[in-house]
Design an enzyme around this catalytic site. Structure first.
Site: not given
Length: 328
Positions: A145, A141, A117
Site C-alpha cells: 500500500k 500488505y 490503508s
C-alpha cells in the site's frame, strides 16, 4: 465523468459504486470476482470480469467505456496472509497497479483515486495519526500500500495525472444487508462468528497502555468511507493537472476492543463474556486517525457512529446466517 471502479463488486467496492451512482456519477466495475459478488452492483452498472494483471483487457475497458477517472480498490488485503504469501501480494497489488497506471496514462485518463490503508503507518507511537506521521509498515500488505502510494504519486508528477491516496482506518457496517461484508477477517464479523457459534469472542491482550488495557482503534462506517470516495473523485475532477492529495479516512475517535465487544453483545443480545488471550504480534496499542485534513481539503467528515456500524453489520450477518435468529 465515467469512473472505472476496480474491485467494485467487493465489500467496500460495492458501497463505493452505490455512493458514486447515487451521486449522479456514471460507473463501470472491473472485478475478477475472486471475492467480489456481482449481485452487489446496482442495476445498469456494467461489469467487466478480469484481473488488473491483464493489460489488454484493462486497456480495452478504459477505451470501450470512455473512462475519465479510476477508483482503484482491487487488491489482496489480509495482513496475515501477506506475511505467508509475499510474492503473491506484491504481484497482485503492485504489478496490478503498475499495469493499471500504464493503461491509464496511455489512455490519457486524467484522475486516479488509490485505495490505501492505515497499515502504512505500522505501529505509530502517537495519540493521533496524521498524514505526516512516519510510515513504517509491518507487513507485506502494508508495504504494497505504501509503495502503491509512491508509484501513484510518481506517475502523477511525471504525467500530470490527478491523484488521491485515501488511507482507510478500520472499516465496518453496511449501507444495507445485501452489501454487508461476507468475510470474517475484521473484529466485528469475528465477534459475530464466535457469538453465533455459542463461543466466547477473543480479546488479544488486555495489558496495553490504554484506559481498559485493550487495543484502541478508529472505526469508520463503510457508507461514510464510500462518500469520502465521492468527495475525492469530485475534488480531482475539478483540480489542476498533477494535483495530489493523501488523506486519512477515519472518525478521529478511538474505541477499545473491549468497548466494541461489549457494544456488539448489547446489539446482538448474546450474553457471552469475551475471553482474554495473549497479545498478537505486531498489534499496536492505539491507532486513531487525525481526520481534520480530509474535512479541510474535501469538505468531508464522517457522520455515522459505532452503534450504527454494529447494528447495520449485524443485520447483514443475520441475512447470511439465519441461525443467528435462534433463541438464546
Amino acid at each position: 465523468m465515467t469512473w472505472l471502479i476496480t474491485g467494485g463488486a467487493g465489500y467496500i467496492g460495492g458501497h463505493v459504486v452505490r455512493a458514486m451512482t447515487e451521486a449522479g456519477e456514471r460507473t463501470v466495475v472491473y472485478d475478477d470476482l475472486s471475492s467480489g459478488i456481482a449481485e452487489r452492483l446496482p442495476e445498469g452498472v456494467p461489469l467487466v470480469v478480469g484481473s488488473t494483471l491483464d493489460a489488454d483487457l484493462v486497456a480495452r475497458a478504459l477505451k470501450d467505456h470512455a473512462i475519465t477517472g479510476v477508483v482503484h480498490l482491487a487488491a489482496k488485503k489480509q495482513v496475515g496472509e501477506s506475511v505467508e504469501q509475499p510474492l503473491r501480494y506484491y504481484r497482485e497489488n503492485m504489478e496490478g497497479l503498475r499495469v493499471l497506471l500504464e493503461a491509464v496514462t496511455d489512455a490519457r485518463v486524467p484522475s486516479f483515486v488509490f485505495s490505501s490503508s492505515a497499515a502504512v503507518y505500522g505501529m505509530p507511537d502517537v495519540d493521533l495519526v496524521t498524514e505526516d506521521t512516519p510510515c513504517v509498515p509491518m507487513s507485506p500488505y502494508g508495504e504494497t500500500k505504501l509503495a502503491g502510494e509512491w508509484l501513484t504519486r510518481a506517475v502523477g508528477r511525471a504525467t500530470g495525472l490527478r491523484t488521491a491516496c485515501l488511507r482507510y482506518f478500520n472499516v465496518a457496517g453496511a449501507a444495507s444487508p445485501e452489501l454487508a461484508d461476507t468475510g470474517v477477517f475484521n473484529l466485528v464479523p469475528m465477534v459475530f462468528e464466535k457469538l453465533t457459534a455459542g463461543a466466547a469472542p477473543r480479546i488479544f491482550g488486555a495489558d496495553y497502555p490504554t484506559p481498559d488495557g485493550t487495543c484502541v482503534r478508529d472505526y469508520i462506517h463503510v457508507t461514510d468511507l464510500a462518500e469520502a470516495h465521492v468527495a475525492a473523485a469530485r475534488h480531482l475532477a475539478g483540480a489542476a493537472p498533477g494535483t495530489d492529495v493523501t488523506l486519512n479516512v477515519g472518525r478521529g475517535e478511538g474505541v477499545s476492543v473491549r468497548e466494541m465487544a461489549d457494544l456488539i453483545a448489547e446489539v446482538t443480545g448474546y450474553d457471552i463474556p469475551a475471553e482474554v488471550t495473549e497479545r498478537r504480534a505486531g498489534d499496536p496499542a492505539r491507532v486513531v486517525a487525525a481526520a481534520d485534513r480530509m474535512s479541510a481539503e474535501l469538505g468531508w467528515s464522517a457522520k455515522r457512529d459505532v452503534r450504527e456500524m454494529v447494528e447495520s453489520a449485524w443485520a447483514g450477518w443475520v441475512r447470511l446466517h439465519p441461525e443467528a435468529h435462534t433463541e438464546r
